[in-house]
Design an enzyme around this catalytic site. Structure first.
Site, PDB file in Angstrom:
ATOM      1  N   ILE A 246       0.883  -1.157   0.000  1.00 40.70           N
ATOM      2  CA  ILE A 246       0.000   0.000   0.000  1.00 40.70           C
ATOM      3  C   ILE A 246       0.922   1.209   0.000  1.00 40.70           C
ATOM      4  O   ILE A 246       1.606   1.481   0.987  1.00 40.70           O
ATOM      5  CB  ILE A 246      -0.925   0.019   1.230  1.00 40.70           C
ATOM      6  N   PRO A 247       0.999   1.950  -1.110  1.00 42.31           N
ATOM      7  CA  PRO A 247       2.090   2.927  -1.293  1.00 42.31           C
ATOM      8  C   PRO A 247       1.860   4.263  -0.598  1.00 42.31           C
ATOM      9  O   PRO A 247       1.748   5.311  -1.236  1.00 42.31           O
ATOM     10  CB  PRO A 247       2.147   3.088  -2.814  1.00 42.31           C
ATOM     11  N   CYS A 248       1.827   4.238   0.732  1.00 44.76           N
ATOM     12  CA  CYS A 248       1.665   5.495   1.470  1.00 44.76           C
ATOM     13  C   CYS A 248       2.882   6.406   1.283  1.00 44.76           C
ATOM     14  O   CYS A 248       2.802   7.618   1.536  1.00 44.76           O
ATOM     15  CB  CYS A 248       1.401   5.231   2.949  1.00 44.76           C
ATOM     16  N   HIS A 249       3.999   5.849   0.811  1.00 47.33           N
ATOM     17  CA  HIS A 249       5.193   6.661   0.547  1.00 47.33           C
ATOM     18  C   HIS A 249       4.965   7.627  -0.615  1.00 47.33           C
ATOM     19  O   HIS A 249       5.738   8.578  -0.791  1.00 47.33           O
ATOM     20  CB  HIS A 249       6.399   5.760   0.246  1.00 47.33           C
TER      21      HIS A 249
END
Length: 282
Positions: A246-249
């Site tokens: 989950i690409p919260c970056h």
């Protein structure tokens, strides 16, 4: 004991941090190499092997100007291309093959006593990770910056009454393939997550940010038709239980600054730059 991959990544991350902090002084290759106690030749080769571009090119992907360009000019085209073709650069959109299934109250009540969780450790380009799965999907992925025991204790904190087996299963193996960039090996990856309805909506929205793309907290809130929810979005992003998948970056400040990250702002910069180098340096 640290692996060679971990040692190399830490040196690269330190060099990236050095370059970002000193970019106004235009540090040379020799300066960056000296900062991590390597020869310029060895450092250049190590960095190019890791990122696929030179340190100077990599720093361009971390600039505020590049971020603002993505947010303003390229964001729409990235999304349009991704949705029309299913591709973004050499990588597929996350949400084409990653699906979230929310845990039922019964699955996580009383500390997850009904859950059986397999867990294992793996190497990534950004350090060692711990990845855990139930029979329904990945329930936890985090960077293991301390020792393995501490990483496992952090996992147990989320599900204190679950039963655990130290085992690499096919669910975890499929998820780990994401780091290889050979996504043809990926089957559909399912995530089995504990979260509120709002958190799950935020995490599903993050999955729609294509590789190399960026968004802001306010941008995510707008996509949820709740423009006043930026603060709540920020909390949900910070509570993301599955690093990288989950690409919260990919969520940054509206100013173009990278901002904070649950697993360290230095690592966030490394991931953003690494993804940009894979997407745009074609």
């Amino acid at each position: 004991m640290e692996t060679q991959n971990e040692i190399d990544y830490k040196r690269i991350a330190e060099a990236i941090d050095f370059l970002k902090l000193n970019y106004k002084n235009q540090p040379t290759l020799d300066d960056a190499a000296a900062h991590v106690n390597l020869s310029p030749f060895h450092f250049q080769r190590m960095f190019k092997d890791w990122a696929g571009v030179t340190p100077k090119q990599f720093l361009q992907y971390l600039s505020i100007e590049h971020a603002k360009t993505i947010l303003k000019d390229k964001q729409a085209s990235l999304f349009d291309t991704a949705y029309e073709t299913g591709l973004s650069g050499t990588g597929r959109l996350h949400d084409l093959f990653i699906k979230i299934e929310g845990m039922t109250p019964g699955e996580y009540k009383n500390g997850g006593e009904q859950l059986h969780i397999n867990y294992s450790f793996a190497e990534s380009p950004f350090g060692t990770i711990i990845v855990a799965s139930t029979a329904k999907g990945i329930c936890h992925m985090a960077f293991a910056d301390e020792d393995y025991d501490t990483a496992f204790e952090n996992l147990q904190h989320h599900f204190p009454n679950a039963t655990y087996t130290h085992l690499l299963d096919i669910i975890q193996q499929n998820a780990i393939f994401i780091f290889t960039q050979d996504w043809s090996k990926l089957n559909e990856v399912k995530l089995h997550l504990k979260g509120t309805a709002f958190q799950v909506k935020v995490w599903e929205t993050l999955l729609k940010i294509p590789m190399g793309g960026l968004n802001t907290y306010s941008g995510i809130a707008a996509q949820l038709d709740n423009p006043n929810a930026s603060r709540a979005v920020g909390s949900a992003v910070g509570d993301n239980p599955v690093a990288f998948l989950i690409p919260c970056h990919r969520v940054i400040k509206a100013t173009g600054e990278t901002g904070q990250y649950h697993w360290g702002s230095q690592r966030k910069s490394a991931i953003i730059g690494w993804e940009a180098s894979k997407t745009f340096a074609q």
